[in-house]
Design a protein around this motif. Structure first.
Motif, PDB file in Angstrom:
ATOM      1  N   ILE A 170       0.863  -1.411  -0.172  1.00  0.00           N
ATOM      2  CA  ILE A 170      -0.377   0.028  -0.015  1.00  0.00           C
ATOM      3  C   ILE A 170       0.905   1.105  -0.585  1.00  0.00           C
ATOM      4  CG2 ILE A 170      -0.125   0.246   3.124  1.00  0.00           C
ATOM      5  CD1 ILE A 170      -3.007   0.719  -0.050  1.00  0.00           C
ATOM      6  N   GLY A 171       2.185   1.615   0.522  1.00  0.00           N
ATOM      7  CA  GLY A 171       2.972   2.471   0.122  1.00  0.00           C
ATOM      8  C   GLY A 171       3.373   2.228  -0.953  1.00  0.00           C
ATOM      9  N   ASP A 172       4.027   2.230  -1.480  1.00  0.00           N
ATOM     10  CA  ASP A 172       3.818   1.984  -2.972  1.00  0.00           C
ATOM     11  C   ASP A 172       2.833   2.308  -3.616  1.00  0.00           C
ATOM     12  OD1 ASP A 172       6.771   0.821  -3.109  1.00  0.00           O
ATOM     13  OD2 ASP A 172       6.125  -0.349  -2.487  1.00  0.00           O
ATOM     14  N   THR A 173       1.987   1.873  -3.173  1.00  0.00           N
ATOM     15  CA  THR A 173       0.765   2.583  -4.679  1.00  0.00           C
ATOM     16  C   THR A 173       0.401   3.649  -4.458  1.00  0.00           C
ATOM     17  OG1 THR A 173      -0.041   0.125  -4.958  1.00  0.00           O
ATOM     18  CG2 THR A 173      -2.136   1.335  -4.838  1.00  0.00           C
ATOM     19  N   LEU A 174       0.378   3.971  -3.047  1.00  0.00           N
ATOM     20  CA  LEU A 174      -0.328   5.711  -2.811  1.00  0.00           C
ATOM     21  C   LEU A 174       1.322   6.491  -2.972  1.00  0.00           C
ATOM     22  CD1 LEU A 174      -1.356   5.043   1.303  1.00  0.00           C
ATOM     23  CD2 LEU A 174      -2.990   5.597  -0.320  1.00  0.00           C
ATOM     24  N   ALA A 175       1.983   6.243  -2.513  1.00  0.00           N
ATOM     25  CA  ALA A 175       3.106   6.857  -3.386  1.00  0.00           C
ATOM     26  C   ALA A 175       2.734   7.118  -5.122  1.00  0.00           C
ATOM     27  CB  ALA A 175       4.396   6.413  -3.290  1.00  0.00           C
ATOM     28  N   ALA A 176       2.177   5.912  -5.183  1.00  0.00           N
ATOM     29  CA  ALA A 176       2.012   5.795  -7.350  1.00  0.00           C
ATOM     30  C   ALA A 176       0.754   6.863  -7.652  1.00  0.00           C
ATOM     31  CB  ALA A 176       2.182   4.832  -7.878  1.00  0.00           C
ATOM     32  N   LEU A 177       0.446   6.618  -6.308  1.00  0.00           N
ATOM     33  CA  LEU A 177      -1.494   7.999  -6.600  1.00  0.00           C
ATOM     34  C   LEU A 177      -1.026   8.966  -6.397  1.00  0.00           C
ATOM     35  CD1 LEU A 177      -3.905   5.352  -5.188  1.00  0.00           C
ATOM     36  CD2 LEU A 177      -3.642   5.925  -7.718  1.00  0.00           C
ATOM     37  N   HIS A 178      -0.573  10.079  -5.830  1.00  0.00           N
ATOM     38  CA  HIS A 178       0.357  10.094  -5.265  1.00  0.00           C
ATOM     39  C   HIS A 178       1.029  11.522  -6.961  1.00  0.00           C
ATOM     40  CE1 HIS A 178      -1.241  10.197  -1.244  1.00  0.00           C
ATOM     41  NE2 HIS A 178      -1.031  11.851  -0.641  1.00  0.00           N
ATOM     42  N   GLY A 179       1.393  10.597  -7.576  1.00  0.00           N
ATOM     43  CA  GLY A 179       2.657  10.824  -7.842  1.00  0.00           C
ATOM     44  C   GLY A 179       1.958  11.769  -9.561  1.00  0.00           C
ATOM     45  N   VAL A 180       0.870  10.636  -9.621  1.00  0.00           N
ATOM     46  CA  VAL A 180       0.448  10.640 -10.646  1.00  0.00           C
ATOM     47  C   VAL A 180      -0.654  12.009 -10.648  1.00  0.00           C
ATOM     48  CG1 VAL A 180      -1.701   9.968 -12.258  1.00  0.00           C
ATOM     49  CG2 VAL A 180      -0.058   8.224 -11.425  1.00  0.00           C
ATOM     50  N   ILE A 181      -1.577  12.381  -9.409  1.00  0.00           N
ATOM     51  CA  ILE A 181      -2.122  13.558  -9.456  1.00  0.00           C
ATOM     52  C   ILE A 181      -1.036  14.569  -9.502  1.00  0.00           C
ATOM     53  CG2 ILE A 181      -2.622  15.049  -7.596  1.00  0.00           C
ATOM     54  CD1 ILE A 181      -3.831  12.792  -6.181  1.00  0.00           C
ATOM     55  N   GLY A 182       0.383  14.871  -8.903  1.00  0.00           N
ATOM     56  CA  GLY A 182       1.149  15.878  -9.528  1.00  0.00           C
ATOM     57  C   GLY A 182       1.939  16.032 -10.971  1.00  0.00           C
ATOM     58  N   ILE A 183       2.153  14.514 -12.081  1.00  0.00           N
ATOM     59  CA  ILE A 183       2.235  14.290 -13.005  1.00  0.00           C
ATOM     60  C   ILE A 183       1.094  15.271 -13.707  1.00  0.00           C
ATOM     61  CG2 ILE A 183       2.222  13.459 -15.371  1.00  0.00           C
ATOM     62  CD1 ILE A 183       3.646  11.224 -13.696  1.00  0.00           C
ATOM     63  N   LEU A 184      -0.092  14.980 -13.555  1.00  0.00           N
ATOM     64  CA  LEU A 184      -1.202  15.749 -14.452  1.00  0.00           C
ATOM     65  C   LEU A 184      -1.438  17.007 -13.794  1.00  0.00           C
ATOM     66  CD1 LEU A 184      -4.003  12.697 -13.401  1.00  0.00           C
ATOM     67  CD2 LEU A 184      -2.529  13.307 -15.729  1.00  0.00           C
ATOM     68  N   LEU A 185      -1.103  17.410 -12.801  1.00  0.00           N
ATOM     69  CA  LEU A 185      -1.073  19.227 -12.194  1.00  0.00           C
ATOM     70  C   LEU A 185       0.375  19.635 -12.702  1.00  0.00           C
ATOM     71  CD1 LEU A 185      -1.586  19.047  -7.949  1.00  0.00           C
ATOM     72  CD2 LEU A 185      -2.772  19.570  -9.491  1.00  0.00           C
ATOM     73  N   ALA A 186       1.471  18.912 -12.802  1.00  0.00           N
ATOM     74  CA  ALA A 186       2.268  19.811 -13.762  1.00  0.00           C
ATOM     75  C   ALA A 186       1.963  19.857 -15.370  1.00  0.00           C
ATOM     76  CB  ALA A 186       3.799  18.793 -13.193  1.00  0.00           C
ATOM     77  N   LEU A 187       1.588  18.705 -15.564  1.00  0.00           N
ATOM     78  CA  LEU A 187       1.047  18.752 -17.601  1.00  0.00           C
ATOM     79  C   LEU A 187       0.010  20.505 -17.581  1.00  0.00           C
ATOM     80  CD1 LEU A 187       0.664  15.129 -18.224  1.00  0.00           C
ATOM     81  CD2 LEU A 187       2.164  16.899 -18.847  1.00  0.00           C
ATOM     82  N   TYR A 188      -0.694  20.449 -16.457  1.00  0.00           N
ATOM     83  CA  TYR A 188      -1.591  21.377 -16.583  1.00  0.00           C
ATOM     84  C   TYR A 188      -0.888  22.634 -16.591  1.00  0.00           C
ATOM     85  CZ  TYR A 188      -5.700  24.570 -15.592  1.00  0.00           C
ATOM     86  OH  TYR A 188      -6.946  25.704 -15.681  1.00  0.00           O
ATOM     87  N   HIS A 189       0.009  23.015 -15.793  1.00  0.00           N
ATOM     88  CA  HIS A 189       0.528  24.048 -15.121  1.00  0.00           C
ATOM     89  C   HIS A 189       1.638  24.763 -17.147  1.00  0.00           C
ATOM     90  CE1 HIS A 189       4.686  26.401 -13.660  1.00  0.00           C
ATOM     91  NE2 HIS A 189       3.747  26.710 -13.455  1.00  0.00           N
ATOM     92  N   ARG A 190       1.779  23.159 -17.218  1.00  0.00           N
ATOM     93  CA  ARG A 190       3.070  23.334 -17.905  1.00  0.00           C
ATOM     94  C   ARG A 190       1.755  23.971 -19.541  1.00  0.00           C
ATOM     95  NH1 ARG A 190       5.831  18.789 -21.554  1.00  0.00           N
ATOM     96  NH2 ARG A 190       3.004  18.366 -22.031  1.00  0.00           N
ATOM     97  N   LYS A 191       0.975  23.555 -19.385  1.00  0.00           N
ATOM     98  CA  LYS A 191      -0.139  24.051 -20.969  1.00  0.00           C
ATOM     99  C   LYS A 191      -0.271  25.605 -20.662  1.00  0.00           C
ATOM    100  CE  LYS A 191      -5.004  23.059 -22.489  1.00  0.00           C
ATOM    101  NZ  LYS A 191      -6.129  22.208 -23.147  1.00  0.00           N
ATOM    102  N   VAL A 192      -0.688  26.220 -19.625  1.00  0.00           N
ATOM    103  CA  VAL A 192      -1.055  27.538 -18.880  1.00  0.00           C
ATOM    104  C   VAL A 192       0.034  28.353 -18.902  1.00  0.00           C
ATOM    105  CG1 VAL A 192      -3.460  26.214 -18.672  1.00  0.00           C
ATOM    106  CG2 VAL A 192      -2.054  27.146 -16.713  1.00  0.00           C
TER     107      VAL A 192
END
Length: 402
Positions: free
Chosen positions: A173-195
């Motif tokens: 669960i620790g690895d999975t939670l880190a991955a999920l937070h990482g994906v959230i971070g990726i999507l936020l960063a991609l949105y930031h890059r776009k705007v």
């Protein structure tokens, strides 16, 4: 056209992702991006590849876990310890939108593949870095696996029965939670890059912090009143009644903690006295007498089979459920109806049931486009896109760089 009939391409179609990670944390993040259309190129060491290929149950020489974790990915073998492989990795990173890695901090820097080096080559790059303790701080150089993150994040202290040795949750669960937070971070960063003019950024996820972020009011309770939350077994501390209860042939979970739900539950089990007790009309009063309520519910469930308990309580709209095993999941119609169990054909020709895609998007759903790759099966095609083929590729193979 109605939204029910329309299906657009997956939302991450066209996104190029490089995955440098191994085992669970980084690759789980890559899996999610791949499920939703991203082109994920997984870099593996020549020879054995990602160790996950050989973890747990094997079928025809390959882990069935691998078939889930690496679906929708392409496999390229590169020995990143060698300078020529590092040069190839840099060229791939120049064309990527996202890079995922979960090495110990400093390893990629030693290979000339750290954030500063790669962002200088590709200013729009979004780089997810998952590690035990993060890229900074006094613990950054310590090795850290998911189980350590679960312990430091506070989860292990709460797992298990009061007064007994803390237990593992049962999955990574620790690895999975880190991955999920990482994906959230990726999507936020991609949105930031776009705007914000196309600038990429680095995302720093520590395993223990991902776990800690899910620990509800654990810290605040200590800050406010010095309260240290302790293990509570199957009960839900501070909310009652909510627990696992024995039946004659198994166990059920019953959540009777809503005010009106509680009254219906007590009436159903023949405890009108408790249903009408004004001291139990709200959660505060019920928590004070949680042991009494658990005893009353358990006395009723012990005399009945699981199916009878579930049928009776569902009929009066009391939340309840069985404790599912893998067999229960495989045979459950709800899982089937929502596409949460899908059948794939592996590269080895085996038919295998695997988890479906989550979340479910109404217009641009994800999907399993192709099974997990054999080791290095995409090396030739990917390197050819960089102009590396023929004698040059043969030389790299001879030197075991690829």
């Amino acid at each position: 056209m109605s939204s029910d009939a329309r299906t657009d391409p997956p939302p991450l179609t066209g996104l190029k992702v490089l995955e440098f990670g191994q085992l669970i944390g980084g690759p789980f993040a890559g899996k999610i991006l791949g499920d939703f259309g991203a082109e994920v190129i997984k870099i593996e060491p020549p020879g054995q590849g990602d160790p996950l290929r050989n973890w747990r149950l094997l079928r025809n020489g390959t882990s069935v876990w691998w078939q889930i974790q690496s679906r929708n990915k392409r496999s390229v073998t590169l020995d990143l310890r060698q300078p020529e492989a590092q040069d190839i990795a840099r060229r791939l990173a120049e064309e990527a939108d996202v890079l995922i890695e979960n090495f110990r901090p400093g390893v990629l820097e030693d290979w000339g593949l750290g954030w500063k080096q790669l962002s200088a080559l590709n200013p729009g790059l979004v780089m997810l870095r998952i590690s035990g303790y993060g890229q900074t701080g006094p613990y950054r150089d310590r090795p850290g696996f998911g189980v350590i993150g679960e312990a430091m994040g506070g989860l292990r202290h709460l797992s298990g029965e009061p007064g007994r040795l803390p237990v593992r949750v049962g999955v990574s669960i620790g690895d999975t939670l880190a991955a999920l937070h990482g994906v959230i971070g990726i999507l936020l960063a991609l949105y930031h890059r776009k705007v914000n003019g196309g600038a990429g950024q680095m995302i720093d996820v520590a395993l223990y912090e991902a776990v800690f972020n899910c620990m509800e009011s654990l810290l605040s309770e200590y800050s406010a009143a010095g309260v240290i939350r302790e293990p509570a077994g199957s009960a839900l501390p501070g909310i009652a009644p909510s627990n696992a209860y024995p039946c004659s042939d198994g166990h059920v979970l019953i959540a009777g903690n809503g005010d009106s739900i509680f009254r219906r539950l007590m009436e159903t089990i023949g405890r009108q006295d408790l249903a009408q007790d004004t001291a139990l009309a709200d959660n505060e009063g019920r928590v004070a007498r949680a042991a009494q309520l658990d005893e009353a519910i358990g006395a009723w469930t012990r005399l009945r089979r699981v199916e009878e308990v579930l049928g009776t309580l569902q009929a009066v709209r009391v939340p309840c459920g069985r404790v599912y095993s893998a067999r229960d999941i495989a045979e459950d119609p709800q899982y089937r109806a929502r596409g949460m169990i899908q059948t794939v054909t592996t590269r080895e020709g085996d038919m295998l049931e695997v988890p479906g895609i989550i979340p479910q998007l109404s217009l641009s759903p994800g999907g399993i486009r192709h099974p997990a790759p054999r080791l290095g099966e995409d090396t030739e095609a990917v390197l050819a896109s960089l102009g590396i083929e023929g004698e040059r590729l043969s030389a790299l193979r001879g030197a075991r760089i690829v």
